[in-house]
Write an enzyme that holds these catalytic residues in place. Structure first.
Site, short mmCIF file in Angstrom:
data_model
loop_
_atom_site.label_atom_id
_atom_site.label_comp_id
_atom_site.label_asym_id
_atom_site.label_seq_id
_atom_site.Cartn_x
_atom_site.Cartn_y
_atom_site.Cartn_z
N THR A 155 -91.83 -2.09 15.57
CA THR A 155 -92.23 -3.14 16.25
C THR A 155 -93.50 -3.83 15.41
OG1 THR A 155 -93.17 -3.90 18.46
CG2 THR A 155 -94.18 -1.78 17.62
N ASN A 156 -94.29 -4.47 16.04
CA ASN A 156 -95.46 -5.09 15.21
C ASN A 156 -96.72 -5.33 16.16
OD1 ASN A 156 -95.33 -8.02 16.47
ND2 ASN A 156 -93.37 -7.91 15.54
#
Ligand code: CTP
Length: 214
Positions: free
Chosen positions: A25-26
């Site tokens: 993810t980020n």
């Protein structure tokens, strides 16, 4: 307000699962997308909010569609796209996903292993290629260097109406922060610099500028 518009906003990160307990993810918090959704509701528009996993409360009056992955986000954006007057792709969509999903938790039996990733579809580029003349499509460009150059390149390669350039290189603005510093660009060039300012304030200015072009 002269016209009630259908506005679709994507927000937050996507999560790309690797096994039942892990994903890529980020750092996107969803704050900018949610601020735009709240501002659009306040201005009296109909909002569809397609959101990756975040810890924010969606506006009560929005049609809320939670998703996890980029592929799920694409499905939902494509499903609702035709009805929209404005689409704002604020989400930080993961560009790659693990090629294989392990149904069982991956065990640490090997001393190292290589993760094979495959490209996710570019949702913004796809909707821009399908848009009707009277639809307005807005992309966000999260950049850490060569800000204007990269933003202009995205505007032209994806063929959107607007790009909102987001400096994500500095602490205290951009990703995972309440403030942002942005530049609005359209096909004619740089339109406006805004901030650093609270995302809530920026959201209502951005919307009013963009809606005026509808
Ligand atoms: N975007 C998208 N689908 C993707 C990746 C990005 O729709 N698979 C959209 C984002 O929602 C944003 C815009 O494209 O509106 C730009 O995203 P950004 O992450 O800044 O750029 P990328 O297109 O991913 O390019 P790069 O990572 O090379 O900077």
């Amino acid at each position: 307000m002269s016209k009630k518009l259908n506005i679709l906003i994507t927000a937050g990160p996507t999560q790309e699962p690797l096994d039942p307990v892990r994903y890529l993810t980020n750092a996107s918090s969803g704050k900018m997308g949610y601020a735009l959704a709240h501002a659009a509701i306040t201005l009296g528009h109909r909002v569809t909010l397609v959101s990756g996993p975040v810890s924010l409360k969606p506006p009560n009056k929005a049609k809320f569609i939670p998703v996890q992955t980029a592929l799920q986000m694409r499905t939902q954006v494509m499903r609702h796209f035709a009805k929209q007057d404005v689409v704002m792709m604020v989400a930080a969509v993961a560009d790659y996903r693990p090629k294989h999903f392990s149904k069982q938790k991956i065990k640490k039996t090997r001393s190292s292993f290589t993760l094979k990733l495959v490209r996710n579809p570019d949702i913004l580029k796809e909707i821009c290629s399908k848009k009707r003349k009277n639809q307005i499509i807005v992309g966000f460009a999260a950049e850490t260097e060569k800000f204007l150059q990269n933003a202009k390149q995205k505007l032209h390669s994806k063929k959107c109406d607007w790009i909102i350039l987001n400096d994500v290189s500095q602490k205290g603005i951009g990703f995972n922060s309440d403030k942002n510093k942005i530049t609005l660009l359209n096909q004619k060039g740089v339109f406006l610099h805004l901030g650093p300012s609270a995302k809530k304030n920026l959201a209502s200015i951005i919307l009013q500028k963009i809606i005026r072009s509808c």
